[in-house]
Design a protein around this motif. Structure first.
Motif, PDB file in Angstrom:
ATOM      1  N   GLU A 168      27.650 -23.044  35.010  1.00  0.00           N
ATOM      2  CA  GLU A 168      27.081 -21.895  34.311  1.00  0.00           C
ATOM      3  C   GLU A 168      25.569 -21.864  34.478  1.00  0.00           C
ATOM      4  OE1 GLU A 168      29.577 -21.208  30.360  1.00  0.00           O
ATOM      5  OE2 GLU A 168      29.472 -23.331  30.949  1.00  0.00           O
ATOM      6  N   LYS A 196      27.302  -7.387  27.242  1.00  0.00           N
ATOM      7  CA  LYS A 196      28.738  -7.149  27.242  1.00  0.00           C
ATOM      8  C   LYS A 196      28.990  -5.660  27.358  1.00  0.00           C
ATOM      9  CE  LYS A 196      33.050  -8.445  24.979  1.00  0.00           C
ATOM     10  NZ  LYS A 196      33.685  -9.199  23.877  1.00  0.00           N
ATOM     11  N   CYS A 214      23.198 -18.759  36.229  1.00  0.00           N
ATOM     12  CA  CYS A 214      22.000 -18.145  35.645  1.00  0.00           C
ATOM     13  C   CYS A 214      20.829 -18.188  36.621  1.00  0.00           C
ATOM     14  CB  CYS A 214      21.620 -18.855  34.350  1.00  0.00           C
ATOM     15  SG  CYS A 214      22.756 -18.598  32.983  1.00  0.00           S
ATOM     16  N   VAL A 248      21.149  -5.751  36.203  1.00  0.00           N
ATOM     17  CA  VAL A 248      21.455  -7.173  36.393  1.00  0.00           C
ATOM     18  C   VAL A 248      21.563  -7.515  37.873  1.00  0.00           C
ATOM     19  CG1 VAL A 248      22.593  -7.410  34.177  1.00  0.00           C
ATOM     20  CG2 VAL A 248      23.942  -6.711  36.149  1.00  0.00           C
ATOM     21  N   GLU A 290      22.781 -17.110  24.640  1.00  0.00           N
ATOM     22  CA  GLU A 290      23.784 -16.296  25.333  1.00  0.00           C
ATOM     23  C   GLU A 290      23.695 -14.842  24.892  1.00  0.00           C
ATOM     24  OE1 GLU A 290      27.403 -19.352  26.443  1.00  0.00           O
ATOM     25  OE2 GLU A 290      27.317 -18.585  24.383  1.00  0.00           O
ATOM     26  N   ARG A 291      23.425 -14.644  23.611  1.00  0.00           N
ATOM     27  CA  ARG A 291      23.293 -13.270  23.118  1.00  0.00           C
ATOM     28  C   ARG A 291      22.068 -12.587  23.725  1.00  0.00           C
ATOM     29  NH1 ARG A 291      21.047 -11.623  18.125  1.00  0.00           N
ATOM     30  NH2 ARG A 291      21.010 -13.784  17.422  1.00  0.00           N
ATOM     31  N   LYS A 307      22.825 -12.280  27.982  1.00  0.00           N
ATOM     32  CA  LYS A 307      24.018 -11.654  28.538  1.00  0.00           C
ATOM     33  C   LYS A 307      24.237 -10.281  27.916  1.00  0.00           C
ATOM     34  CE  LYS A 307      26.467 -15.969  29.621  1.00  0.00           C
ATOM     35  NZ  LYS A 307      27.708 -16.748  29.448  1.00  0.00           N
ATOM     36  N   THR A 331      31.366  -9.432  30.634  1.00  0.00           N
ATOM     37  CA  THR A 331      30.086  -9.992  30.216  1.00  0.00           C
ATOM     38  C   THR A 331      29.288 -10.320  31.465  1.00  0.00           C
ATOM     39  OG1 THR A 331      31.042 -10.924  28.204  1.00  0.00           O
ATOM     40  CG2 THR A 331      28.946 -11.836  28.950  1.00  0.00           C
ATOM     41  N   THR A 332      28.068  -9.798  31.525  1.00  0.00           N
ATOM     42  CA  THR A 332      27.241  -9.948  32.720  1.00  0.00           C
ATOM     43  C   THR A 332      25.943 -10.638  32.374  1.00  0.00           C
ATOM     44  OG1 THR A 332      28.150  -7.834  33.464  1.00  0.00           O
ATOM     45  CG2 THR A 332      26.257  -8.697  34.671  1.00  0.00           C
ATOM     46  N   ILE A 333      25.504 -11.515  33.259  1.00  0.00           N
ATOM     47  CA  ILE A 333      24.218 -12.190  33.083  1.00  0.00           C
ATOM     48  C   ILE A 333      23.109 -11.246  33.528  1.00  0.00           C
ATOM     49  CG2 ILE A 333      22.812 -14.165  33.769  1.00  0.00           C
ATOM     50  CD1 ILE A 333      25.424 -15.616  34.458  1.00  0.00           C
ATOM     51  N   THR A 334      22.100 -11.065  32.681  1.00  0.00           N
ATOM     52  CA  THR A 334      20.978 -10.193  33.019  1.00  0.00           C
ATOM     53  C   THR A 334      19.950 -10.959  33.836  1.00  0.00           C
ATOM     54  OG1 THR A 334      19.649 -10.734  31.075  1.00  0.00           O
ATOM     55  CG2 THR A 334      21.318  -9.015  30.813  1.00  0.00           C
ATOM     56  N   THR A 362      17.375 -15.522  30.634  1.00  0.00           N
ATOM     57  CA  THR A 362      18.426 -16.083  31.475  1.00  0.00           C
ATOM     58  C   THR A 362      18.005 -17.423  32.073  1.00  0.00           C
ATOM     59  OG1 THR A 362      19.259 -13.883  31.997  1.00  0.00           O
ATOM     60  CG2 THR A 362      19.858 -15.650  33.505  1.00  0.00           C
TER      61      THR A 362
END
Length: 1435
Positions: free
Chosen positions: A1231, A1203, A1235, A349, A1197-1198, A1201, A1208-1211, A1216
């Motif tokens: 938010e 977990k 992203c 990430v 989100e699934r 992101k 929880t990290t944004i890829t 994204t």
């Protein structure tokens, strides 16, 4: 003594002029004194060339690295002599002439960059002389080095002028010209000699000045490293034929890929090169996933509080050991540590820390999972996935796997140089190695020795934690020369709470035990936790035993009689099987057979191999009807099955209800009144050819390999279950030999067909483990007699030779055979003729394998086998064995000729043809051709020799060679047309040979750009043999390029006929063959033609049929690829987006834990992007305030992101960007920015590294990210940067006007330069006809982008990109149809917002001429623009 250096350079100038026919001592050369002079001169000569400008950054970057040292040593290499042309100027002149000769051919520029990249590894050493005076000897050596460089550039220029590079892959110079090979080899020797000379002079100076010995050591080490590096680079000399083959395949299937597909493919090419170099497995990822999914939450958390662990985390110590007995949960702790590290340092990430977390789980059931070499390769690959800088380092350092073939070279190159010696990078890594005790002892000792580097390094940026059994710590301390290595011991004292949690969770998960009274549940927890002694596997065995009990009394009895210790527990389980199989003797025998073979096999056995084995062992040959079900259920205590798609038993049971509505039941219609088989309600349907069977824990194999263990028996009438290790090895060996000695017509041979390849490779290793002294007389005689038969019986040799390899012709194997056949009891029992044969080998025991060699010689030079390459290598290995020469590499024509002459056959036409085949397959093409010609001289009717000669010319891959190959193919086809099939093997295959010749002829024609003739030739080839998918793909491609969509549909309909004897069609077979991520063009061609011909429903049918065929063949990966294609058809052409979305979501959910390195992950990745695009589109359609919009946001989100623990990290995935667009749409601006920021950061990093090849990928990604973010002012500049401003883009009018106003979104701000109205101001009927009937015009212009609506090339001024749908762009005409709801393909929506790209203006051209960007009315350098972007996005 006079200075000879000027004469050396004069000779070099003469040699250059002889080779290139051009002058090198031109007065202009003298002006090339510096690297800047060189680049300016090249720029001036080549700036008008389109291909040069496209490659300019890469060429100058390669020049800078390779030629900067030459500038620094120019005067030194002159040796103080006065020269008209300084040495550096001569080298620069040769380089300049080479680049100028490229003449705007892109492939030539690529090849030159590859050459410079290779040479930099030699020239980089020369920088050390910049500031020092050097000796005359060293000056002479530098002169020789520079002269050799001039020779290399001269020879390379000649290659280009002769037109030999246009179709070549990387390192074409080095691979295709012997003179260049010799020159590079000479350069390596000179640099190595210079290195030694430097070392010697340094040593002398150090002694003179009284410097310390440490200083000498440091100098010799640094120079020695350069020698190692150079020896590795010589391996670059050989051309990679497989890459040329891949290019052939690509040419046969290439089509009008959409711009998005092209970019996605290019973006992954970098990683694919790294994968080729490192050759990683997915073993570590699979094991981490398996362990992590079974680990109860918080299990192993105690390790994080240990003092030693905290110190290791804080980098106070480089190495940590965690030791524990078998089954103590070390792997759970490993999983916990990995998860903890990934929480601290999120992977993949682009976390700001630049810390990688990588791991490997050793397993003793396969050579690769026992290998430290494989472990380090896997670890390096994992780190390259996380750290782009490290990935670039690997890509730039290693061109092939050969360069890091040995464990020391791998460790030194991939780890030490980067993490221990390079102080200019901030990357670091935490590495975890689990199951050290299961690794190969030899490679383990070697790695322990190498690990000294960690202790000796002053600033090591690698932290290693190793987990294994306690006895290995002493071995490590002794070998690595480390005392009192920090160690944490896993015992019942520190993991007792984990054991309790495991038991409690298992009870809650069990449908049976969770119904037990609470008091009984508590008793189970108490008894099992107290008896476990810290061993999870003991608890696991007990829980499985309790599930078999029918009442409370039985459970309590089992608890009270629970065995103590792991070995007693395994015996207890065996006794349980002894009881349960009391009335099923066949099942008991099958279990014992399975246990024996899985224990003794040195790799995981496949499901169909074990099934075959049971048939061989069965008196009736029946085997087990449903072995998979038996292993997954009845024998699950011991065995684990691993599928290629990574799905476990639990996954398969979970997903059995997820079958999509398009599927047809593979069985006949079943009455609802029929018997319900509740026990076997899950039809696992794993592919038996690829599904592996292993023990579920290493300690089970350890138990069975103990010589002291015997079979377990529960009572007098019960069968014995288990094995006695030595007896099992003997039994397994006897079965192998029985199969090898069986006649092809026997039942044993027929039953053993699928097991035979394994037996051929396994019988010698298993023989090596059997102790002759411990073997009974009868067994010895059986084994010894069979060995003699296998070694000497001509009828049996056929059974053995099939998978014979040259490595088997070694002294160790000869000694092993000798030990058995000369044993007194065995020898006496042999028939007289066998005794005489064994006795005849007493003077030279290598003759024990002479019958092998003779048989192979016969097959090579007199037979029909196509394995000429392998057979020649085997013969040479035998020759080397007799000479006691360990170097049996067959790498020269002379060695191949020696092998052929050893066979002592008449040198007739067949001999020459078969010899030529071996030469060709060993890449000695020039040496092969004369022997093919000699064969034709001796026998003009031997048309196969002409076929082989033509293929040899094709391997040369030059235009001249292709023309010669065409001539030979046409002669061959004339002969074949007149040849009638007969009963001989060759005669019966006339039609196939004709097909092959036609196919090859078509390839040569395409290589010379004779497309029409190639297509006609392929049509003829297809008539001869329609099951060649290469021909199918090539025809589809050529039809598509010519716009012949009707012919495409005719071809597909012709293929849609059943194959004789099979229950699927030829078309389904073709679709299955192309069901992989490399075949996007195949799908696009079919779908586009179906659209043009109004036959989209036909594509639904054929893909549904192909999916059914894949499922019947248990091809789950191919089925998933085909499902992905069908979903795309539903969405794009069937206007059934909901159905497509449900299919994408099912794929993502089914393979949710799949790792990125597996093939099924490519399917999951594509499904994720499509699902994300659908969710964003659906939100726009239904409105942002609806519940459906919320559901879509949750899915996004699934997808976007990850977990890890509580974080929880944004890829940095494509999803994204679409999640950011969704956040922006619903008003969650912060938010959304987060992203977009992740993506912008990644792109800036790509643009800032030292690899110019990934810049275009970064530009494209930024374009769509900024479009989604609404950052419009940068988008036009980026588009203009990736488009060639000199192409005929139709922008002359715009240039004259000089207009450069900015764009804004549709429907938001008026006054745009490119108005929405301009895009819509066209008659829709005219547009519809144009889009429907458009035919590609390949030569009209070269566009960087393709319209996703009509698949035609588009240019600035005619491009609209969607702000919501990542990677979607359409032309003016398609935009008109989209807004009217009449676009034939279902992409985007009329409700979406768009960005319209301006034409290239005069100001843009001015900026490009200055190598700058034109942004918002300013001319900015790349660095200035990046700084502004960094500030704007707060990066």
């Amino acid at each position: 003594m006079p200075n000879q250096i000027p004469d050396i350079y004069k000779a070099a100038i003469r040699r250059y002029e002889e080779i290139t026919k051009t002058k090198l001592d031109d007065p202009s050369i003298a002006r090339l004194a510096t690297l800047d002079d060189l680049t300016k001169a090249i720029e001036a000569k080549n700036k008008e060339f389109t291909a040069f400008r496209a490659k300019r950054h890469g060429i100058f970057a390669a020049l800078s690295v390779a030629m900067r040292p030459i500038e620094l040593v120019g005067d030194l290499a002159a040796g103080g002599a006065s020269m008209a042309f300084p040495p550096s100027s001569l080298v620069f002149g040769a380089v300049s002439s080479l680049i100028n000769a490229a003449k705007d051919v892109s492939a030539n520029y690529d090849a030159i960059m590859d050459l410079l990249d290779t040479l930099k590894d030699f020239t980089v050493r020369l920088e050390v002389y910049n500031r020092e005076k050097i000796s005359k000897s060293l000056s002479d050596k530098l002169a020789d080095i520079l002269v050799t460089l001039i020779d290399i550039f001269a020879l390379s220029r000649k290659e280009i002028k002769d037109g030999r590079l246009f179709y070549f892959a990387k390192n074409v110079f080095l691979g295709n010209d012997v003179k260049i090979q010799d020159a590079v080899a000479k350069l390596a020797k000179l640099t190595e000699s210079e290195d030694r000379l430097v070392g010697a002079e340094t040593l002398t100076e150090v002694k003179k000045s009284g410097c310390t010995l440490d200083g000498v050591s440091m100098t010799v080490t640094s120079t020695g490293f350069a020698v190692n590096q150079m020896s590795g680079d010589i391996s670059k000399v050989s051309i990679d034929v497989s890459r040329l083959t891949q290019r052939f395949d690509a040419l046969m299937v290439a089509s009008h890929e959409s711009t998005a597909e092209v970019r996605e493919t290019n973006g992954r090419s970098h990683q694919r090169h790294i994968k080729e170099v490192l050759q990683p497995s997915v073993s570590a990822l699979d094991w981490y996933d398996k362990i992590n999914r079974t680990r109860i939450a918080n299990t192993g958390n105690w390790i994080r509080e240990e003092t030693f662990f905290r110190s290791w985390m804080n980098k106070e110590m480089p190495v940590l050991w965690i030791a524990g007995n078998p089954g103590a949960g070390k792997s759970y702790i490993a999983s916990n540590i990995i998860s903890f590290l990934r929480e601290q340092y999120p992977q993949g990430v682009h976390h700001t820390s630049n810390v990688s977390v990588a791991y490997f789980f050793f397993k003793d059931d396969h050579p690769d999972t026992r290998s430290f070499d494989q472990a380090l390769r896997d670890i390096a690959y994992q780190m390259s996935q996380n750290d782009p800088a490290y990935a670039k380092y690997i890509a730039s350092t290693c061109d092939s796997a050969q360069e890091i073939k040995s464990l020391p070279s791998l460790w030194r190159t991939i780890f030490v140089k980067y993490f221990l010696e390079n102080k200019d990078v901030d990357s670091s890594a935490y590495l975890l190695l689990d199951g050290i005790d299961e690794s190969d002892p030899d490679s383990r000792e070697q790695f322990f020795e190498l690990a000294k580097d960690l202790q000796e390094a002053s600033d090591a940026r690698i932290q290693i934690v190793m987990l294994g059994r306690p006895q290995l710590i002493d071995e490590f301390e002794m070998t690595a020369d480390m005392t009192q290595v920090p160690t944490i011991y896993v015992t019942a004292r520190n993991n007792s709470d984990d054991i309790v949690h495991y038991i409690e969770s298992s009870i809650k998960k069990s449908a049976y035990l969770k119904r037990a009274p609470k008091a009984l549940q508590a008793e189970i927890v108490e008894k099992l936790s107290s008896g476990a002694q810290g061993m999870f596997i003991w608890v696991n065995f007990m829980l499985k035993d309790l599930l078999k009990k029918q009442n409370e009394h039985a459970i309590r009895t089992a608890l009270n009689k629970a065995p103590r210790g792991l070995d007693k527990m395994i015996r207890h389980v065996l006794e349980g099987y002894s009881i349960s199989l009391k009335d099923n003797v066949e099942a008991a025998e099958d279990l014992n057979t399975l246990l024996a073979w899985v224990t003794c096999a040195q790799r995981p056995l496949k499901l169909d191999e074990l099934d075959t084995l049971l048939k061989v062992k069965s008196p009736t040959g029946d085997g087990n009807w449903w072995l998979e079900g038996t292993l997954r259920k009845q024998f699950a205590s011991f065995f684990m099955l691993t599928r290629v798609d990574g799905l476990t038993t639990a996954d398969l049971q979970r997903t059995k209800t997820l079958r999509d509505d398009f599927e047809v039941d593979l069985d006949d219609e079943i009455s609802t009144d029929a018997f319900d088989d509740v026990e076997n309600d899950t039809n696992f349907d794993s592919d038996p050819a690829t599904t592996e069977v292993t023990f579920c824990h290493a300690s089970i194999g350890d138990f069975f390999r103990k010589e002291s263990e015997t079979k377990a028996i529960a009572g007098e009438d019960c069968p014995s279950i288990g094995l006695e290790y030595h007896d099992s090895k003997v039994s397994v060996l006897k079965t192998c030999l029985e199969v090898l000695c069986s006649k092809p017509s026997s039942d044993t041979w027929t039953r053993a067909a699928k097991l035979l390849p394994f037996i051929r490779s396994f019988w010698i290793p298993i023989l090596d483990t059997v102790d002759v002294a411990k073997t009974s007389t009868n067994d010895k005689i059986f084994i010894g007699t069979a060995i003699v038969k296998v070694l000497s019986d001509a009828q049996i040799l056929l059974n053995v030779v099939g998978d014979l390899k040259q490595e088997q012709f070694c002294q160790e194997n000869v000694d092993l055979f000798e030990k058995w056949v000369t044993d007194s009891e065995i020898f006496k029992a042999l028939p007289k003729e066998n005794q005489d044969w064994v006795q005849s080998t007493s003077q030279n025991r290598a003759e024990l394998v002479l019958p092998y060699a003779k048989y192979v010689a016969e097959q090579w030079l007199r037979g029909l086998s196509t394995d000429a390459k392998v057979f020649a290598a085997i013969i040479y290995a035998y020759i080397s064995l007799c000479k006691k020469d360990p170097n049996w590499n067959l790498n020269t024509p002379e060695k191949i000729m020696e092998a052929a002459e050893w066979c002592n056959f008449e040198q007739n036409a067949l001999w020459h043809r078969r010899l030529a085949m071996a030469l060709r397959e060993h890449e000695q093409w020039d040496a092969a051709i004369p022997h093919f010609q000699k064969a034709l001289d001796l026998d003009p009717s031997m048309w196969l020799a002409r076929v082989g000669e033509a293929l040899s010319y094709m391997k040369r891959a030059t235009k001249e060679a292709y023309r010669k190959a065409i001539e030979l193919h046409k002669i061959t086809l004339d002969v074949l047309e007149k040849t009638q099939p007969d009963d001989t093997l060759i005669g019966a295959g006339i039609q196939i040979y004709r097909h092959i010749s036609l196919e090859r002829l078509a390839f040569c024609l395409r290589s010379l750009d004779e497309q029409h003739a190639a297509l006609e030739t392929l049509e003829r080839a297809f008539i001869d043999y329609n099951r060649c998918n290469k021909c199918v793909c090539a025809q589809l491609d050529l039809y598509s390029r010519a716009g012949r969509h009707e012919d495409i549909m005719k071809l597909l309909n012709g293929l849609n006929e059943p194959i004789k004897g099979l229950d699927y069609t030829r078309l389904s077979e073709s679709l299955l063959t192309e069901a992989n991520y490399k075949a996007e063009a195949y799908f696009e061609i079919i779908s586009e033609a179906a659209l043009k011909m109004n036959e989209i429903p036909f594509t639904f049918e054929i893909y549904r049929n192909a999916i059914a065929a894949a499922r019947k063949q248990y091809k789950s990966v191919q089925a998933a690829h085909l499902e992905l294609c069908l979903a795309t058809l539903y969405d794009r052409y069937g206007y059934d987006s909901e159905r497509a979305a449900s299919m994408w979501e099912r794929i993502v959910d089914t393979y949710r834990s799949t790792k990125a390195e597996t093939e099924i992950a490519e399917v999951k990745w594509a499904a994720s992007i499509n699902l994300a695009r659908h969710c964003l589109k659906q939100t726009v359609e239904v409105g942002k305030d609806t519940s459906e919009a919320e559901r879509c946001g949750a899915i996004l989100e699934r997808l976007a992101k990850v977990k890890t623990g509580s974080q929880t990290t944004i890829t940095a995935s494509e999803s994204t960007t679409m999640l950011g667009a969704w956040y922006k749409l619903v008003g969650r601006d912060e938010e959304a920015r987060a992203c977009f920021q992740v993506q912008v950061r990644e792109c800036i990093r790509m643009l800032s590294d030292d690899d110019p090849t990934n810049d275009e990928d970064a530009y494209w990604k930024l374009i769509f990210v900024l479009a989604a973010a609404g950052d419009d002012k940068n988008i036009n500049a980026l588009f203009w940067e990736v488009f060639n401003v000199d192409q005929n883009d139709g922008s002359d009018k715009a240039v004259e006007e000089g207009s450069s106003k900015s764009n804004d979104r549709v429907d938001e701000t008026p006054g745009k330069h490119v108005e929405q109205s301009q895009f819509e101001d066209t008659d829709r009927d005219d547009v519809r006809d144009k889009v429907s009937d458009s035919v590609p015009e390949d030569n009209k212009f070269v566009a960087n982008m393709t319209c996703d609506g009509c698949f035609q090339g588009i240019l600035p001024g005619n491009i609209a990109i969607c702000r919501y749908c990542f990677n979607i762009a359409i032309c003016r005409d398609c935009f008109v149809l989209l807004k009217a709801g009449e676009l034939p393909v279902n992409i985007c929506s009329p409700k979406h917002a768009w960005f319209f790209v301006e034409r290239i203006s005069k100001e843009v051209r001015k900026a490009r001429a200055l190598d700058k960007l034109f942004i918002d009315g300013e001319h900015l350098s790349m660095d200035e623009w990046k700084k502004k972007l960094v500030v704007q996005w707060n990066i």
